[in-house]
Enzyme design. Structure first.
Site, PDB file in Angstrom:
ATOM      1  N   ASN A  64       2.543  -2.165   7.933  1.00 53.21           N
ATOM      2  CA  ASN A  64       1.396  -1.438   8.193  1.00 53.21           C
ATOM      3  C   ASN A  64       0.314  -2.411   8.974  1.00 53.21           C
ATOM      4  O   ASN A  64       0.218  -3.497   8.854  1.00 53.21           O
ATOM      5  CB  ASN A  64       0.495  -0.869   7.082  1.00 53.21           C
ATOM      6  CG  ASN A  64       0.216  -2.074   5.990  1.00 53.21           C
ATOM      7  OD1 ASN A  64       1.106  -3.047   5.771  1.00 53.21           O
ATOM      8  ND2 ASN A  64      -0.738  -1.865   5.195  1.00 53.21           N
ATOM      9  N   GLU A  66      -3.546  -2.893   9.940  1.00 48.30           N
ATOM     10  CA  GLU A  66      -4.987  -2.224   9.743  1.00 48.30           C
ATOM     11  C   GLU A  66      -6.055  -2.449  10.811  1.00 48.30           C
ATOM     12  O   GLU A  66      -5.552  -3.401  11.707  1.00 48.30           O
ATOM     13  CB  GLU A  66      -5.661  -2.513   8.393  1.00 48.30           C
ATOM     14  CG  GLU A  66      -4.391  -1.790   7.350  1.00 48.30           C
ATOM     15  CD  GLU A  66      -4.954  -2.218   5.987  1.00 48.30           C
ATOM     16  OE1 GLU A  66      -5.928  -2.866   5.679  1.00 48.30           O
ATOM     17  OE2 GLU A  66      -4.345  -1.369   5.054  1.00 48.30           O
ATOM     18  N   CYS A  75       0.502   3.108   9.713  1.00 48.83           N
ATOM     19  CA  CYS A  75       1.324   2.933   8.575  1.00 48.83           C
ATOM     20  C   CYS A  75       2.598   2.061   9.029  1.00 48.83           C
ATOM     21  O   CYS A  75       3.068   2.173  10.205  1.00 48.83           O
ATOM     22  CB  CYS A  75       1.773   4.279   7.547  1.00 48.83           C
ATOM     23  SG  CYS A  75       0.508   5.131   7.053  1.00 48.83           S
ATOM     24  N   GLU A  77       5.730   2.750   8.393  1.00 52.82           N
ATOM     25  CA  GLU A  77       6.645   3.651   8.854  1.00 52.82           C
ATOM     26  C   GLU A  77       6.646   4.020  10.243  1.00 52.82           C
ATOM     27  O   GLU A  77       7.702   4.213  11.125  1.00 52.82           O
ATOM     28  CB  GLU A  77       6.686   5.051   7.855  1.00 52.82           C
ATOM     29  CG  GLU A  77       7.243   5.009   6.550  1.00 52.82           C
ATOM     30  CD  GLU A  77       5.799   4.630   5.873  1.00 52.82           C
ATOM     31  OE1 GLU A  77       4.941   3.951   6.027  1.00 52.82           O
ATOM     32  OE2 GLU A  77       5.881   4.852   4.569  1.00 52.82           O
ATOM     33  N   CYS A 114       3.562   8.716   3.539  1.00 49.91           N
ATOM     34  CA  CYS A 114       2.145   9.672   3.676  1.00 49.91           C
ATOM     35  C   CYS A 114       2.563  10.923   4.707  1.00 49.91           C
ATOM     36  O   CYS A 114       3.801  10.958   5.256  1.00 49.91           O
ATOM     37  CB  CYS A 114       0.859   9.136   4.367  1.00 49.91           C
ATOM     38  SG  CYS A 114       0.961   8.770   6.106  1.00 49.91           S
ATOM     39  N   CYS A 117       3.356  10.198   8.195  1.00 52.21           N
ATOM     40  CA  CYS A 117       4.678   9.474   8.519  1.00 52.21           C
ATOM     41  C   CYS A 117       5.930  10.347   8.256  1.00 52.21           C
ATOM     42  O   CYS A 117       6.794  10.354   9.295  1.00 52.21           O
ATOM     43  CB  CYS A 117       4.813   8.384   7.699  1.00 52.21           C
ATOM     44  SG  CYS A 117       3.417   6.943   8.006  1.00 52.21           S
TER      45      CYS A 117
HETATM   46  N1  THU Z   1       0.337   3.100   4.259  1.00 53.47           N
HETATM   47  C1  THU Z   1       1.591   2.711   4.818  1.00 53.47           C
HETATM   48  O1  THU Z   1       1.886   1.923   5.661  1.00 53.47           O
HETATM   49  N2  THU Z   1       2.378   3.533   4.543  1.00 53.47           N
HETATM   50  C2  THU Z   1       2.544   4.645   3.684  1.00 53.47           C
HETATM   51  O2  THU Z   1       3.045   5.512   3.529  1.00 53.47           O
HETATM   52  C3  THU Z   1       1.183   4.860   3.051  1.00 53.47           C
HETATM   53  C4  THU Z   1       0.246   3.968   3.378  1.00 53.47           C
HETATM   54  C5  THU Z   1      -0.705   1.769   4.571  1.00 53.47           C
HETATM   55  C6  THU Z   1      -1.820   2.435   5.380  1.00 53.47           C
HETATM   56  C7  THU Z   1      -2.945   1.435   4.923  1.00 53.47           C
HETATM   57  O3  THU Z   1      -2.727   0.247   5.882  1.00 53.47           O
HETATM   58  C8  THU Z   1      -2.495   1.028   3.534  1.00 53.47           C
HETATM   59  O4  THU Z   1      -1.246   1.185   3.406  1.00 53.47           O
HETATM   60  C9  THU Z   1      -3.218   1.893   2.469  1.00 53.47           C
HETATM   61  O5  THU Z   1      -3.516   3.070   2.559  1.00 53.47           O
END
Ligand code: THU
Length: 165
Positions: A64, A66, A75, A77, A114, A117
């Site tokens: 991920n 940010e 994310c 994925e 999520c 994704c």
């Molecule tokens: N996140 C992912 O990388 N994958 C997921 O399936 C759910 C959430 C990340 C997004 C964000 O950087 C952090 O987790 C908190 O939501």
């Protein structure tokens, strides 16, 4: 007008530990866990790693990413899938995928992709016309194993639903 109750069955396996995985699955599982160390998650502190197993045995990772403008982040994925497609447009088919997540300096916990994704994951499966198996750490500490990503999103919007340009 007929009102017909219907049900859909969701098929998956639940494994107790990573030692129950095949060698290739185990490598993918470990790669996703290792990748969490490279997450850029200064805002949530939640480190996610994703690993894609290709048909030639190589593994491509995503984490991920940010952003100070929160919605601009992405994310793990999707960074994995977009990163692979961008860097290796002629990549061998993706045969497997695994996801891992943990709080910074914390224990590995559940990692359930999520909705956005899942939609993207399905696109890549449809695009290559070949199923991608998926390993996910469950909320109970077990490993969920899906034969195909379609199991994760019934009634999804797929490329086949668009008229051809
Ligand atoms: N996140 C992912 O990388 N994958 C997921 O399936 C759910 C959430 C990340 C997004 C964000 O950087 C952090 O987790 C908190 O939501």
């Amino acid at each position: 007008m007929a009102r017909i109750p219907r049900q859909q069955l969701l098929s998956y396996e639940e494994l107790d530990t990573a030692t129950d995985l095949t060698t290739a699955e185990r490598a993918t599982w470990e790669a996703a866990r290792e990748a969490t160390a490279h997450a850029y998650a200064p805002y949530s502190g939640f480190q996610v790693g994703a690993a894609l197993l290709l048909a030639d045995g190589t593994i491509f990772r995503g984490t991920n990413q940010e952003n100070a403008a929160y919605p601009s982040g992405l994310c793990a994925e999707r960074t994995a899938l977009f990163g692979l497609a961008a860097n290796q447009p002629n990549h061998p088919p993706i045969v497997g995928m695994a996801v891992a997540a943990r709080p910074v300096n914390g224990e590995f916990g559940p990692a359930l992709p999520c909705g956005a994704c899942r939609q993207v994951m399905l696109e890549y499966e449809a695009r290559q016309g070949q199923a991608i198996s998926l390993l996910l750490p469950s909320r109970e500490g077990t490993i969920l194993r899906f034969d195909s990503l379609t199991a994760l999103m019934p009634f999804n919007f797929s490329p086949n639903d668009l008229p051809r340009p």
